[in-house]
Design a protein around this motif. Structure first.
Motif, mmCIF file in Angstrom:
data_model
loop_
_atom_site.group_PDB
_atom_site.id
_atom_site.type_symbol
_atom_site.label_atom_id
_atom_site.label_comp_id
_atom_site.label_asym_id
_atom_site.label_seq_id
_atom_site.Cartn_x
_atom_site.Cartn_y
_atom_site.Cartn_z
ATOM 1 N N SER A 250 0.833 -1.209 0.000
ATOM 2 C CA SER A 250 0.000 0.000 0.000
ATOM 3 C C SER A 250 0.864 1.253 0.000
ATOM 4 O O SER A 250 0.558 2.223 -0.705
ATOM 5 C CB SER A 250 -0.940 0.004 1.203
ATOM 6 N N ASN B 286 -10.176 -5.170 -6.520
ATOM 7 C CA ASN B 286 -10.256 -5.352 -5.069
ATOM 8 C C ASN B 286 -10.661 -4.043 -4.384
ATOM 9 O O ASN B 286 -11.533 -4.037 -3.516
ATOM 10 C CB ASN B 286 -8.913 -5.812 -4.496
ATOM 11 N N LEU B 287 -10.005 -2.964 -4.776
ATOM 12 C CA LEU B 287 -10.302 -1.675 -4.155
ATOM 13 C C LEU B 287 -11.681 -1.178 -4.557
ATOM 14 O O LEU B 287 -12.384 -0.563 -3.752
ATOM 15 C CB LEU B 287 -9.221 -0.662 -4.515
ATOM 16 N N ALA C 279 -14.301 -3.078 -5.237
ATOM 17 C CA ALA C 279 -15.271 -3.855 -4.466
ATOM 18 C C ALA C 279 -15.345 -3.337 -3.033
ATOM 19 O O ALA C 279 -16.421 -3.287 -2.432
ATOM 20 C CB ALA C 279 -14.902 -5.333 -4.488
ATOM 21 N N ASP C 280 -14.205 -2.947 -2.489
ATOM 22 C CA ASP C 280 -14.155 -2.457 -1.109
ATOM 23 C C ASP C 280 -14.786 -1.088 -0.958
ATOM 24 O O ASP C 280 -15.457 -0.805 0.024
ATOM 25 C CB ASP C 280 -12.693 -2.423 -0.640
ATOM 26 N N SER C 281 -14.564 -0.225 -1.951
ATOM 27 C CA SER C 281 -15.028 1.156 -1.839
ATOM 28 C C SER C 281 -16.424 1.377 -2.411
ATOM 29 O O SER C 281 -17.096 2.342 -2.064
ATOM 30 C CB SER C 281 -14.060 2.095 -2.560
#
Length: 161
Positions: free
Chosen positions: A22, A151-152, A154-156
């Motif tokens: 990150s 991934n990000l 889906a998370d956000s």
């Protein structure tokens, strides 16, 4: 090389020990934006304005509210960008004839001269960014970035359209 001799730009802050990827991603994104900004400055553009112009060149006139959603920036940031672009003669804003409360934004004919220059900036930036990577490495890097983006996203819940 002792830890005190490590270059400052590669040293990992202790707080980031749990997230070295990150941290690297954040650093790369910042450096990429700086490099893009340096190249765009020669065209009289600020970072981010090229995304506004790309959208307008591709889509034609759009409502300002739709443009704000498309470039995924704060409305006040886009408004400031549009003021600068309008002052430079690259965009024109006018009332939407179908809804006078809405504002249409469109690229001007004058801005079309920037299109090839912006494409050149992005090509040069791509070349510099991927220098030293083989074609296979570049394809794999693009694939992996797509997974990270998914991934990000889906998370956000803020997935690109």
């Amino acid at each position: 090389m002792s830890p005190s001799e490590e270059p400052a730009c590669t040293a990992l802050p202790a707080v980031a020990n749990g997230g070295p990827v990150s941290l690297a991603l954040a650093r790369v994104a910042r450096l990429h934006r700086v490099a893009a900004g340096r190249r765009l400055r020669g065209l009289g553009l600020y970072p981010g304005q090229e995304f506004v112009m790309m959208h307008l060149w591709d889509r034609g006139p759009v409502r300002q509210s739709d443009l704000i959603k498309a470039v995924e920036l704060d409305p006040s940031t886009v408004t400031k960008m549009l003021q600068r672009l309008e002052h430079a003669g690259h965009v024109r804003r006018s009332p939407d004839p179908r809804d006078r409360r809405a504002v249409l934004v469109e690229a001007t004919d004058q801005s079309c001269g920037l299109l090839d220059d912006v494409a050149g900036v992005w090509s040069a930036l791509e070349e510099r960014t991927l220098a030293g990577l083989s074609a296979a490495d570049q394809a794999e890097f693009t694939r992996l970035l797509g997974l990270v983006e998914a991934n990000l996203c889906a998370d956000s819940g803020e997935c690109p359209q």
